[in-house]
Design an enzyme around this catalytic site. Structure first.
Site, PDB file in Angstrom:
ATOM      1  N   ARG A  91      42.426 -63.469 -13.455  1.00 21.18           N
ATOM      2  CA  ARG A  91      43.447 -63.274 -12.233  1.00 21.18           C
ATOM      3  C   ARG A  91      43.548 -62.120 -11.694  1.00 21.18           C
ATOM      4  O   ARG A  91      44.692 -61.494 -11.205  1.00 21.18           O
ATOM      5  CB  ARG A  91      44.837 -63.611 -13.129  1.00 21.18           C
ATOM      6  CG  ARG A  91      44.993 -62.761 -14.256  1.00 21.18           C
ATOM      7  CD  ARG A  91      46.380 -63.102 -14.682  1.00 21.18           C
ATOM      8  NE  ARG A  91      46.906 -62.545 -15.799  1.00 21.18           N
ATOM      9  CZ  ARG A  91      48.184 -62.269 -16.568  1.00 21.18           C
ATOM     10  NH1 ARG A  91      49.171 -63.113 -15.700  1.00 21.18           N
ATOM     11  NH2 ARG A  91      48.620 -61.811 -17.570  1.00 21.18           N
ATOM     12  N   LYS A  95      46.210 -57.805  -9.609  1.00 20.57           N
ATOM     13  CA  LYS A  95      46.420 -58.585 -10.713  1.00 20.57           C
ATOM     14  C   LYS A  95      47.263 -59.780 -10.262  1.00 20.57           C
ATOM     15  O   LYS A  95      48.540 -59.451  -9.935  1.00 20.57           O
ATOM     16  CB  LYS A  95      46.944 -58.071 -11.827  1.00 20.57           C
ATOM     17  CG  LYS A  95      47.065 -58.536 -12.840  1.00 20.57           C
ATOM     18  CD  LYS A  95      47.449 -57.802 -14.263  1.00 20.57           C
ATOM     19  CE  LYS A  95      47.648 -58.873 -15.511  1.00 20.57           C
ATOM     20  NZ  LYS A  95      48.030 -57.832 -16.701  1.00 20.57           N
ATOM     21  N   ARG A 151      46.742 -52.328  -9.542  1.00 19.23           N
ATOM     22  CA  ARG A 151      46.497 -51.356 -10.395  1.00 19.23           C
ATOM     23  C   ARG A 151      45.857 -50.453 -10.075  1.00 19.23           C
ATOM     24  O   ARG A 151      44.653 -50.741  -9.085  1.00 19.23           O
ATOM     25  CB  ARG A 151      46.075 -52.398 -11.725  1.00 19.23           C
ATOM     26  CG  ARG A 151      46.970 -53.313 -11.995  1.00 19.23           C
ATOM     27  CD  ARG A 151      46.724 -53.769 -13.455  1.00 19.23           C
ATOM     28  NE  ARG A 151      45.494 -54.362 -13.883  1.00 19.23           N
ATOM     29  CZ  ARG A 151      45.089 -54.990 -14.869  1.00 19.23           C
ATOM     30  NH1 ARG A 151      46.015 -54.863 -15.709  1.00 19.23           N
ATOM     31  NH2 ARG A 151      43.903 -55.569 -15.225  1.00 19.23           N
ATOM     32  N   ARG A 161      35.733 -52.320 -19.698  1.00 13.97           N
ATOM     33  CA  ARG A 161      36.107 -52.697 -21.139  1.00 13.97           C
ATOM     34  C   ARG A 161      34.943 -52.761 -22.049  1.00 13.97           C
ATOM     35  O   ARG A 161      33.948 -52.862 -21.649  1.00 13.97           O
ATOM     36  CB  ARG A 161      37.084 -53.857 -21.033  1.00 13.97           C
ATOM     37  CG  ARG A 161      37.978 -53.695 -19.840  1.00 13.97           C
ATOM     38  CD  ARG A 161      37.901 -55.314 -19.187  1.00 13.97           C
ATOM     39  NE  ARG A 161      39.008 -55.353 -18.217  1.00 13.97           N
ATOM     40  CZ  ARG A 161      40.198 -55.774 -18.335  1.00 13.97           C
ATOM     41  NH1 ARG A 161      40.764 -55.775 -19.402  1.00 13.97           N
ATOM     42  NH2 ARG A 161      41.199 -55.600 -17.296  1.00 13.97           N
ATOM     43  N   ASP A 208      38.491 -56.905 -25.190  1.00 16.06           N
ATOM     44  CA  ASP A 208      38.434 -57.108 -23.658  1.00 16.06           C
ATOM     45  C   ASP A 208      39.634 -56.425 -23.224  1.00 16.06           C
ATOM     46  O   ASP A 208      39.606 -56.169 -21.819  1.00 16.06           O
ATOM     47  CB  ASP A 208      38.392 -58.558 -23.181  1.00 16.06           C
ATOM     48  CG  ASP A 208      39.417 -59.520 -23.821  1.00 16.06           C
ATOM     49  OD1 ASP A 208      39.680 -59.663 -24.985  1.00 16.06           O
ATOM     50  OD2 ASP A 208      40.387 -59.881 -23.082  1.00 16.06           O
ATOM     51  N   ASN A 209      40.482 -55.901 -24.018  1.00 15.40           N
ATOM     52  CA  ASN A 209      41.638 -55.184 -23.448  1.00 15.40           C
ATOM     53  C   ASN A 209      41.592 -53.801 -23.812  1.00 15.40           C
ATOM     54  O   ASN A 209      42.315 -53.001 -23.739  1.00 15.40           O
ATOM     55  CB  ASN A 209      42.852 -55.602 -24.140  1.00 15.40           C
ATOM     56  CG  ASN A 209      43.388 -57.150 -23.594  1.00 15.40           C
ATOM     57  OD1 ASN A 209      43.041 -57.494 -22.517  1.00 15.40           O
ATOM     58  ND2 ASN A 209      44.109 -57.814 -24.161  1.00 15.40           N
TER      59      ASN A 209
END
Length: 497
Positions: free
Chosen positions: A102, A121, A184, A191, A264-265
């Site tokens: 997203r 985002k 952002r 990542r 992934d974060n």
């Protein structure tokens, strides 16, 4: 309702040349696509302070043309929008291919602060959305907008948010909500999961290309170091480990819970990224779980340091084809185990106003944390009251926070002589500059969100200003520095938050 055609070009000119360096990696790394327009978008907030730092015109960003561009309804000239692909471990389980489900990267602009990527985002479906709708809701967008600025105000490495726009388009989560888009900003949104993606597929040429790109842009010292027999990929893993260790030490010191530390974060630059179910501690409960979706408590506050290392180990596995030596990779990861405790102890010592390290400091730190946990003392209020007690004199207000006052008195009897060695007045002033008066407590964010749902964004703007200067007194806003109301403990935040 009026919709803007997807082919529209924004009238907004950012006035800075676009670089789009990620785009040069090629189609194995992303899919080019435009955002999906939202009906009748409107502005909610522009981060004027960040806009100035980036050399951008906040008024232009808030203009109708700016709103269209920052919602993704119109293309900013020079940008090359794309969604990147990555994979990762979620809640400790390999999840396979993920990607920007997203979020759409517009590209990269030159700014006085250096090159910065801009990402939207909530701007619609991408090939990586899986079962998702590609949208973000007003609630989660405001939380990220304020949360990222809260960490920036505290001096913690983080992505930031330039603006929030909204639309009355209905979005279903636990209930039907309205849509929003966050712009952002970061030097890079790469990542750990980007590396895991190519390693898992044995795409070693692309893995090397990605590593060389990141090292060349952000870790050039790794090319020149003689450490690890001149292996730049091992040196890279070590530096990522050290940056991650320093960041997590800052989280722990300020009482920040990330809530969803999937690989992934995790930012390859050691930035706090992906603000979902985050929270600042109210009462000091080391095992606090802020994410309502985290049924096993994997990402509890006191588990964050070990999870970060676990995630780095996954990154090390992904880089192993490039490093070529398992022992060398493990040696690079060892830096985390050295840096994290050193950084955390240094930050906790600073919170106590201690200018240098002495024998017995670790016991002072550990013992006060045990007392805070034993009595469930409010973490932020304790440190701020202690700072004033050291700076200004009698500390009855600090003592009143504890049920076991004799135990606190005994600790204080050890602490006061120690802090006086650092010069009590100077120590108190240092403490007031490191122990914030204001953090983004859940209930403060919730109140601002409730206002925003009614079309009143003054709560968002007011909190933004406080969080950008959290160590200042702001006497007109004492209510936002007090204890949370009883209802705050019933706020549930999940992966949709």
């Amino acid at each position: 309702m009026t919709e803007i055609a997807e082919s529209a070009t924004a009238e907004l000119e950012l006035g800075a040349p676009w670089r789009n360096s990620f785009h040069t990696l090629g189609p194995a790394f992303f899919t080019e696509l435009r955002s999906t327009p939202l009906p009748e978008p409107y502005g909610i907030s522009v981060n004027a302070l960040l806009a100035r730092e980036l050399g951008l015109d906040a008024e232009a960003l808030a203009s109708p043309a700016g709103v269209l561009a920052l919602t993704g309804n119109a293309l900013i000239p020079g940008s090359q929008p794309l969604a990147s692909v990555y994979s990762g471990h979620q809640f400790g389980v390999w999840a396979g291919q993920l990607g920007d489900g997203r979020a759409i990267l517009l590209g990269e602009i030159d700014t006085p602060a250096g090159p910065r990527e801009l990402q939207l985002k909530g701007s619609g479906k991408t090939p990586y959305s899986r079962m998702g709708d590609g949208r973000a809701v007003l609630r989660s967008s405001i939380r990220e907008y304020l949360g990222s600025e809260a960490l920036w105000g505290l001096g913690i490495p983080t992505t930031r948010a330039l603006a929030v726009t909204g639309s009355d388009a209905p979005i279903r989560r636990e209930e039907v909500e309205t849509a929003a888009v966050v712009t952002r900003v970061a030097p890079s949104f790469i990542r750990f999961g980007h590396f895991e993606h190519f390693a898992a597929r044995d795409q070693h040429a692309e893995l090397r290309q990605l590593a060389d790109y990141v090292i060349g842009r952000f870790y050039p010292d790794c090319l020149a170091t003689g450490k690890f027999s001149g292996n730049p990929y091992a040196a890279f893993l070590e530096q990522v480990s050290e940056r991650t260790a320093a960041m997590v030490a800052q989280w722990q010191a300020v009482g920040f819970c990330h809530g969803v530390m999937n690989t992934d974060n995790m930012s390859i630059l050691g930035l706090t990224i992906d603000y979902g179910p985050f929270q600042f501690l109210d009462a000091f409960v080391p095992g606090h779980i802020c994410n309502h979706s985290d049924e096993q408590g994997r990402y509890a506050y006191n588990k964050q340091p070990n999870v970060a290392y676990w995630n780095l180990f996954c990154l090390g596995q992904a880089l192993l084809p490039l490093i070529g030596d398992q022992e060398m990779a493990l040696a690079a990861l060892e830096s985390y185990k050295a840096v994290f405790p050193r950084e955390l102890e240094s930050r906790m010592r600073a919170k106590l106003g201690l200018a240098d390290a002495r024998d017995g400091d670790r016991a002072l730190i550990e013992d006060i944390l045990k007392l805070l946990a034993q009595d469930g003392v409010d973490y932020t209020i304790f440190w701020r009251r202690l700072s004033h007690a050291v700076a200004d004199g009698p500390g009855e207000a600090t003592r009143d926070l504890f049920l076991d006052r004799p135990a606190f008195d005994a600790w204080l009897a050890r602490y006061i002589p120690r802090v006086e060695e650092s010069g009590r007045g100077d120590a108190g002033q240092r403490m007031l500059r490191i122990n914030p008066k204001y953090v983004l407590r859940n209930h403060l964010g919730e109140l601002a969100i409730r206002q925003a749902k009614l079309g009143d964004y003054s709560g968002v703007e007011g909190l933004l200003a406080l969080l950008q200067a959290p160590f200042d007194e702001h006497p007109a806003h004492e209510d936002k520095a007090g204890f949370p109301p009883d209802w705050a403990s019933h706020i549930e935040i999940s992966c949709s938050s």
